[in-house]
Design an enzyme around this catalytic site. Structure first.
Site, mmCIF file in Angstrom:
data_model
loop_
_atom_site.group_PDB
_atom_site.id
_atom_site.type_symbol
_atom_site.label_atom_id
_atom_site.label_comp_id
_atom_site.label_asym_id
_atom_site.label_seq_id
_atom_site.Cartn_x
_atom_site.Cartn_y
_atom_site.Cartn_z
ATOM 1 N N SER A 2 -39.546 38.099 -187.835
ATOM 2 C CA SER A 2 -38.156 37.725 -187.571
ATOM 3 C C SER A 2 -37.932 37.587 -186.065
ATOM 4 C CB SER A 2 -37.211 38.741 -188.204
ATOM 5 O OG SER A 2 -35.879 38.300 -188.159
ATOM 6 N N HIS A 32 -31.641 35.127 -192.413
ATOM 7 C CA HIS A 32 -32.649 34.220 -192.980
ATOM 8 C C HIS A 32 -32.186 33.639 -194.321
ATOM 9 C CE1 HIS A 32 -35.488 35.221 -189.852
ATOM 10 N NE2 HIS A 32 -35.251 36.504 -190.064
#
Length: 284
Positions: A83, A189
């Protein structure tokens, strides 16, 4: 023996660990504090046990700490970042300089924090992606997205909190999986980050990315980044899933036999073990 160095994402900042790095690299710490406009050390204490509360403080601080920790690491064959950690990996690889990387992390955190859709994230273990996707379809959870594909039997979903809670109940009733709500302030996300991604894309278009001196595996493609696609994929990264399991499979197929994590904590090496415990197809 090939080694990969991996940079963790948001949840890795827990408590005052890492303060010694600020003492060891005072010039870099002062540069970071000048950019951020606040001291770093108080963030480590204030965010103890609440790593998701203030993204615009915790994410830049984690970027600084893991960047500094990596300076002490032996040179790896590959880099990866989970991430937000992908930006730290790209900084370590020389695609962006430290100041640019820190400013991008700060902007990214601000854009994520401004997400207009209230929601969060749910970790599900014990079910593979196909089984979990089937549950979503059967139960009608059309407003949830797969966010982090961490391991063959560990997936994080994003979406409205009510739907996440309802899915958690379904998974628990099924008896084959476990579901845990993550203390996340937004649905990362996922499709709900489209506006943030558009804003991030505008900033990324102005960044002169350089070719990484060490290959950095993309969360989006699970293949090494190419400089001409860096801006595109870093923007997509906000609304597309983190393909961590596929990235680990790629590294294993490329000959990597060990993964180290920059900074404190051991989550990423554990995921490496979970992802490479089975036979893999050689990387292409």
């Amino acid at each position: 023996m090939l080694t990969a160095l991996a940079f963790p994402g948001q949840g890795a900042l827990r408590g005052p660990k890492g303060a010694e790095l600020l003492d060891r690299y005072p010039d870099r710490a002062r540069q970071a504090e000048d950019i951020l406009g606040h001291a770093l050390r108080p963030v480590l204490t204030a965010e103890s046990g609440t790593p998701w509360r203030h993204l615009t403080r915790t994410q830049p601080t984690l970027f600084v700490l893991t960047h500094l920790a990596a300076l002490d690491e032996p040179e790896p064959a590959y880099l990866a970042g989970h991430s937000m950690g992908e930006l730290t990996a790209l900084c370590h690889a020389g695609s962006i300089d430290f100041a640019t990387g820190l400013r991008l992390v700060l902007l990214r955190a601000r854009l994520i924090s401004e997400c207009p859709v209230p929601g969060g994230m749910l970790a599900v273990t014990g079910l593979d992606t196909d089984a979990l996707t089937a549950v979503l379809a059967t139960e009608g959870f059309t407003d949830l997205d797969l966010a982090n594909l961490n391991a063959p039997d560990q997936t994080v979903l994003s979406g409205p909190t009510g739907s996440l809670r309802a899915l958690a109940a379904v998974v628990r009733r099924g008896g084959t999986g476990r579901a845990t709500l993550i203390d996340a302030p937004n649905p990362g996300h996922s499709r709900y980050m489209a506006t943030a991604a558009a804003g991030f894309a505008e900033a990324l278009a102005q960044v002169p990315f350089r070719a990484p001196r060490i290959p950095v595996v993309s969360n989006v493609t699970a293949r090494p980044h190419r400089p001409e696609r860096l801006a595109e994929l870093l923007a997509q990264h906000l609304y597309r899933p983190v393909r961590w399991a596929d990235s680990m499979t790629y590294l294993s197929g490329a000959g990597v036999t060990r993964l180290r994590q920059a900074g404190s904590g051991g989550l990423l090496p554990k995921l490496w073990t979970a992802c490479t415990a089975r036979d893999v197809t050689p990387a292409r």
